[in-house]
Design a protein around this motif. Structure first.
Motif, PDB file in Angstrom:
ATOM      1  N   ARG A 130      31.570  34.947  18.754  1.00 10.30           N
ATOM      2  CA  ARG A 130      30.387  34.112  18.925  1.00 10.30           C
ATOM      3  C   ARG A 130      29.210  34.540  18.064  1.00 10.30           C
ATOM      4  NH1 ARG A 130      30.408  34.109  25.588  1.00 10.30           N
ATOM      5  NH2 ARG A 130      32.624  33.570  25.845  1.00 10.30           N
ATOM      6  N   LEU A 131      29.362  35.623  17.310  1.00 14.01           N
ATOM      7  CA  LEU A 131      28.249  36.101  16.489  1.00 14.01           C
ATOM      8  C   LEU A 131      28.051  35.187  15.284  1.00 14.01           C
ATOM      9  CD1 LEU A 131      28.883  39.972  16.454  1.00 14.01           C
ATOM     10  CD2 LEU A 131      27.264  38.679  17.862  1.00 14.01           C
ATOM     11  N   PRO A 132      26.795  34.923  14.903  1.00 10.92           N
ATOM     12  CA  PRO A 132      26.547  34.130  13.693  1.00 10.92           C
ATOM     13  C   PRO A 132      27.191  34.785  12.476  1.00 10.92           C
ATOM     14  CG  PRO A 132      24.530  34.406  14.967  1.00 10.92           C
ATOM     15  CD  PRO A 132      25.550  35.308  15.590  1.00 10.92           C
ATOM     16  N   GLY A 133      27.863  33.972  11.677  1.00 10.10           N
ATOM     17  CA  GLY A 133      28.514  34.480  10.471  1.00 10.10           C
ATOM     18  C   GLY A 133      29.990  34.732  10.622  1.00 10.10           C
ATOM     19  N   VAL A 134      30.517  34.669  11.852  1.00 11.42           N
ATOM     20  CA  VAL A 134      31.952  34.849  12.082  1.00 11.42           C
ATOM     21  C   VAL A 134      32.618  33.481  12.085  1.00 11.42           C
ATOM     22  CG1 VAL A 134      33.731  35.674  13.652  1.00 11.42           C
ATOM     23  CG2 VAL A 134      31.600  36.952  13.400  1.00 11.42           C
ATOM     24  N   GLU A 135      33.541  33.276  11.172  1.00 14.00           N
ATOM     25  CA  GLU A 135      34.227  31.996  11.056  1.00 14.00           C
ATOM     26  C   GLU A 135      35.729  32.210  11.225  1.00 14.00           C
ATOM     27  OE1 GLU A 135      33.251  30.107   7.423  1.00 14.00           O
ATOM     28  OE2 GLU A 135      31.093  30.042   7.830  1.00 14.00           O
ATOM     29  N   PRO A 136      36.257  31.833  12.412  1.00 13.02           N
ATOM     30  CA  PRO A 136      37.715  31.954  12.610  1.00 13.02           C
ATOM     31  C   PRO A 136      38.476  31.128  11.592  1.00 13.02           C
ATOM     32  CG  PRO A 136      36.585  31.548  14.688  1.00 13.02           C
ATOM     33  CD  PRO A 136      35.575  31.333  13.589  1.00 13.02           C
ATOM     34  N   ILE A 196      31.036  45.508  22.341  1.00 13.78           N
ATOM     35  CA  ILE A 196      31.361  44.551  21.279  1.00 13.78           C
ATOM     36  C   ILE A 196      32.871  44.420  21.229  1.00 13.78           C
ATOM     37  CG2 ILE A 196      31.142  43.991  18.822  1.00 13.78           C
ATOM     38  CD1 ILE A 196      28.834  46.178  18.833  1.00 13.78           C
ATOM     39  N   GLY A 197      33.383  43.197  21.324  1.00 12.59           N
ATOM     40  CA  GLY A 197      34.826  43.024  21.291  1.00 12.59           C
ATOM     41  C   GLY A 197      35.222  41.603  20.945  1.00 12.59           C
ATOM     42  N   VAL A 198      36.462  41.429  20.525  1.00 15.97           N
ATOM     43  CA  VAL A 198      37.027  40.111  20.263  1.00 15.97           C
ATOM     44  C   VAL A 198      37.457  39.511  21.600  1.00 15.97           C
ATOM     45  CG1 VAL A 198      38.824  38.827  19.042  1.00 15.97           C
ATOM     46  CG2 VAL A 198      37.769  40.846  17.978  1.00 15.97           C
ATOM     47  N   GLU A 199      37.062  38.272  21.848  1.00 15.70           N
ATOM     48  CA  GLU A 199      37.234  37.690  23.182  1.00 15.70           C
ATOM     49  C   GLU A 199      38.693  37.693  23.638  1.00 15.70           C
ATOM     50  OE1 GLU A 199      35.430  33.950  25.733  1.00 15.70           O
ATOM     51  OE2 GLU A 199      35.297  33.951  23.539  1.00 15.70           O
ATOM     52  N   SER A 200      39.607  37.341  22.736  1.00 10.40           N
ATOM     53  CA  SER A 200      41.015  37.221  23.129  1.00 10.40           C
ATOM     54  C   SER A 200      41.670  38.561  23.431  1.00 10.40           C
ATOM     55  CB  SER A 200      41.800  36.501  22.020  1.00 10.40           C
ATOM     56  OG  SER A 200      41.747  37.240  20.807  1.00 10.40           O
ATOM     57  N   ASP A 210      44.545  39.050  14.702  1.00  7.91           N
ATOM     58  CA  ASP A 210      45.495  38.249  15.481  1.00  7.91           C
ATOM     59  C   ASP A 210      44.815  37.096  16.211  1.00  7.91           C
ATOM     60  OD1 ASP A 210      47.335  40.057  14.607  1.00  7.91           O
ATOM     61  OD2 ASP A 210      47.497  41.142  16.520  1.00  7.91           O
ATOM     62  N   GLY A 211      43.586  37.317  16.688  1.00  5.98           N
ATOM     63  CA  GLY A 211      42.923  36.293  17.479  1.00  5.98           C
ATOM     64  C   GLY A 211      42.110  35.302  16.679  1.00  5.98           C
ATOM     65  N   LEU A 212      41.575  35.747  15.533  1.00  6.30           N
ATOM     66  CA  LEU A 212      40.675  34.894  14.751  1.00  6.30           C
ATOM     67  C   LEU A 212      41.167  34.626  13.340  1.00  6.30           C
ATOM     68  CD1 LEU A 212      37.299  36.606  15.773  1.00  6.30           C
ATOM     69  CD2 LEU A 212      38.343  34.587  16.796  1.00  6.30           C
ATOM     70  N   GLY A 213      42.183  35.360  12.899  1.00  6.16           N
ATOM     71  CA  GLY A 213      42.637  35.207  11.527  1.00  6.16           C
ATOM     72  C   GLY A 213      41.692  35.835  10.524  1.00  6.16           C
ATOM     73  N   VAL A 214      40.840  36.760  10.992  1.00 11.84           N
ATOM     74  CA  VAL A 214      39.857  37.414  10.125  1.00 11.84           C
ATOM     75  C   VAL A 214      40.390  38.779   9.718  1.00 11.84           C
ATOM     76  CG1 VAL A 214      37.528  38.356   9.965  1.00 11.84           C
ATOM     77  CG2 VAL A 214      37.922  36.205  11.187  1.00 11.84           C
ATOM     78  N   ALA A 215      40.640  38.952   8.431  1.00  9.89           N
ATOM     79  CA  ALA A 215      41.099  40.238   7.903  1.00  9.89           C
ATOM     80  C   ALA A 215      40.696  40.331   6.438  1.00  9.89           C
ATOM     81  CB  ALA A 215      42.620  40.378   8.048  1.00  9.89           C
ATOM     82  N   PRO A 216      40.090  41.455   6.021  1.00  3.52           N
ATOM     83  CA  PRO A 216      39.738  42.610   6.844  1.00  3.52           C
ATOM     84  C   PRO A 216      38.561  42.320   7.764  1.00  3.52           C
ATOM     85  CG  PRO A 216      38.855  42.882   4.636  1.00  3.52           C
ATOM     86  CD  PRO A 216      39.696  41.633   4.605  1.00  3.52           C
ATOM     87  N   PHE A 217      38.339  43.209   8.732  1.00  6.00           N
ATOM     88  CA  PHE A 217      37.269  43.043   9.706  1.00  6.00           C
ATOM     89  C   PHE A 217      35.921  43.111   9.005  1.00  6.00           C
ATOM     90  CE2 PHE A 217      34.267  44.793  12.823  1.00  6.00           C
ATOM     91  CZ  PHE A 217      34.438  43.892  13.862  1.00  6.00           C
ATOM     92  N   ASP A 218      35.041  42.151   9.316  1.00  6.27           N
ATOM     93  CA  ASP A 218      33.717  42.073   8.702  1.00  6.27           C
ATOM     94  C   ASP A 218      32.685  42.641   9.672  1.00  6.27           C
ATOM     95  OD1 ASP A 218      31.451  41.516   7.291  1.00  6.27           O
ATOM     96  OD2 ASP A 218      31.590  39.341   7.460  1.00  6.27           O
ATOM     97  N   LEU A 219      32.097  43.767   9.336  1.00  3.02           N
ATOM     98  CA  LEU A 219      31.115  44.409  10.202  1.00  3.02           C
ATOM     99  C   LEU A 219      29.739  43.768  10.088  1.00  3.02           C
ATOM    100  CD1 LEU A 219      30.688  46.806  12.189  1.00  3.02           C
ATOM    101  CD2 LEU A 219      30.012  48.178  10.210  1.00  3.02           C
ATOM    102  N   GLY A 220      29.519  42.947   9.063  1.00  5.26           N
ATOM    103  CA  GLY A 220      28.196  42.372   8.817  1.00  5.26           C
ATOM    104  C   GLY A 220      27.582  41.673  10.016  1.00  5.26           C
TER     105      GLY A 220
END
Length: 354
Positions: free
Chosen positions: A155-161, A133-137, A23-33
Motif C-alpha cells: 500500500r506504500l506510494p511507489g509500489v506497483e505490483p 513493515i511487511g508484504v500483506e500476503s 511471490d506476492g507482488l511480482g516485485v524483484a528485486p525488492f525496492d527499499l525506496g
C-alpha cells in the motif's frame, strides 16, 4: 532550534521481505525506496541494517548498498538448515541497540514473521515505538496488532505490483527485426520539456510530504520541519535547482499555485504550511477528475474544451489560477490526476489513479 524528530532504527528480515514481494507482488528485486520515503515522513532514520545470506541476493545487495544499508551476512553452511539464524541475530542486535543508544525512539522492523512478536513486545516494554513493515500476503495476522503502527508494503506510494506473465502453450516464433538506424540527436526543446516537468515535480514532492506529515503528527507543520522531511526523502534536494533563492520563496510560489497555504508560525521566517481550505475550486477539480476518468488518457491540449462541454461557464481564472496548465498542475500536486509527457504526441497525457 529544538529538533523533536523521531529517531528511527530500521532492521530488515530481508529474505522474508524479498520473497514476499517477489511471490506476492511480482516485485524483484525488492525496492527499499517506498519504505525509506514512508519512514522519512515519520522521523530521521539513524541506522539501517538488513540480515540475510547475501549469496542468494546478489543484485539486491548492490541496491541496498546504494541506500546506505549495513548488510549483515548470515551464511548458510552446506547441508545444514539455519532457518532462525538471521532472526536471532536481528533480535539480539535490536535489543543491544535499544540499550546502548537511548536516543533512538522508534524501531522499524521489516518482516512478516510472527516469530518477531516477542521482540516487538520487549521493545515496547522499553518505551520504544515499533513500526512493522511487511508484504500483506506473507504477513502473519499476529504481528500487526503487536506494533504501534504497521505498514503494508503493498500500500506504500511507489509500489506497483506486476501481474505474473501468462505462459502460452503455442510455440513462439521470433522474427529478427530489420536493423534500425541510430536515432538523430534530439533538439534542445526536449531538454526544456524535461526541465519543465522536473519543475512540476517539486510541487508534487512538497504536497506528498506535507500530506504524510499531517497524517502522522499533531498540530501545525512548520516550514522548517517540512524541509527536513523532504531532505530525508531526497538528501540532494535544493530549491535552487528549480530557480528559487530559498525554501520560503518556493513555498510562496506554491501558495500562488494554490498547492499549499502559509500561515503564521512559532517564529519569524518559519511559517506554518497546510493545504488550502475546501472552497469553490474543489468543484472544478472534481469536474477535471470526472472528465479525465471518462476520457481515459486525454491529451492536455483540447481538454479545457471537454470541460466546457460539461460546464459551459468553466474558467480556471474564476478559481484564482492564471492559466489552465497551472490549474492542472495544482490538481496533479494534490494527487488527483497524473500527468506525463508523451514524446510521440508532443503533449502531456493525463490519467486518474485507479
Amino acid at each position: 532550534m529544538e529538533n523533536d524528530d523521531e529517531r528511527i532504527a530500521l532492521f530488515l528480515d530481508y529474505e522474508n521481505l524479498a520473497i514476499g514481494a517477489r511471490d506476492g507482488l511480482g516485485v524483484a528485486p525488492f525496492d527499499l525506496g517506498p519504505v525509506a520515503d514512508a519512514l522519512a515522513e515519520r522521523g530521521r532514520v539513524v541506522a539501517r541494517r538488513a540480515y540475510a545470506d547475501w549469496s542468494a541476493f546478489d543484485e539486491d545487495r548492490r541496491l541496498l548498498a546504494r541506500q546506505q544499508v549495513e548488510l549483515i551476512e548470515i551464511p548458510q553452511r552446506l547441508g545444514v538448515a539455519r532457518k532462525n539464524a538471521a532472526d536471532i541475530k536481528l533480535a539480539v542486535d535490536a535489543i543491544e541497540l535499544a540499550y546502548e543508544r537511548g536516543f533512538i525512539t522508534t524501531f522499524a522492523i521489516g518482516t512478516g514473521d510472527s516469530d518477531f512478536t516477542p521482540l516487538v513486545h520487549k521493545l515496547r516494554e522499553m518505551d520504544k515505538r515499533v513500526i512493522g513493515i511487511g508484504v500483506e500476503s506473507s504477513t502473519s495476522r499476529l504481528l500487526p496488532p503487536a506494533c504501534d503502527e504497521f505498514l503494508f508494503y503493498d500500500r506504500l506510494p511507489g509500489v506497483e505490483p506486476r501481474p505474473a506473465p501468462r505462459r502460452s502453450r503455442s510455440r513462439i516464433v521470433v522474427v529478427e527485426p530489420d536493423p534500425v538506424p541510430a536515432p538523430e540527436p534530439e533538439p534542445a526543446e526536449a531538454a526544456e520539456d524535461t526541465e519543465d516537468e522536473e519543475r512540476e515535480d517539486v510541487g508534487k514532492l512538497v504536497a506528498s510530504t506535507l500530506a504524510g506529515l499531517q497524517r502522522h503528527t499533531d498540530g501545525p507543520v512548520l516550514a522548517s520541519r517540512l524541509k527536513r522531511a523532504i531532505l530525508r526523502k531526497d538528501p540532494t534536494f535544493d530549491e535552487a535547482d528549480w530557480g528559487f533563492r530559498g525554501f520560503g520563496e518556493l513555498l510562496r510560489h506554491l501558495q500562488e499555485e494554490r498547492v499549499v497555504e502559509l500561515g503564521e508560525g512559532a517564529a519569524q521566517g518559519d511559517p506554518s504550511v497546510t493545504f488550502p481550505e475546501p472552497g469553490p475550486d474543489d468543484d472544478a477539480f472534481g469536474l477535471l477528475v470526472e472528465v479525465v476518468r471518462a476520457l481515459g488518457r486525454p491529451q492536455l491540449s483540447g481538454l479545457k474544451n471537454q470541460l466546457r462541454k460539461r460546464r459551459p461557464d468553466f474558467s480556471e481564472k474564476r478559481y484564482g489560477f492564471n492559466g489552465f496548465l497551472t490549474f492542472v498542475r495544482a490538481a496533479r500536486a494534490r494527487g488527483l490526476v497524473e500527468m506525463e509527457r508523451d514524446e510521440d504526441l508532443g503533449d502531456y497525457v493525463l490519467s486518474v489513479r485507479r
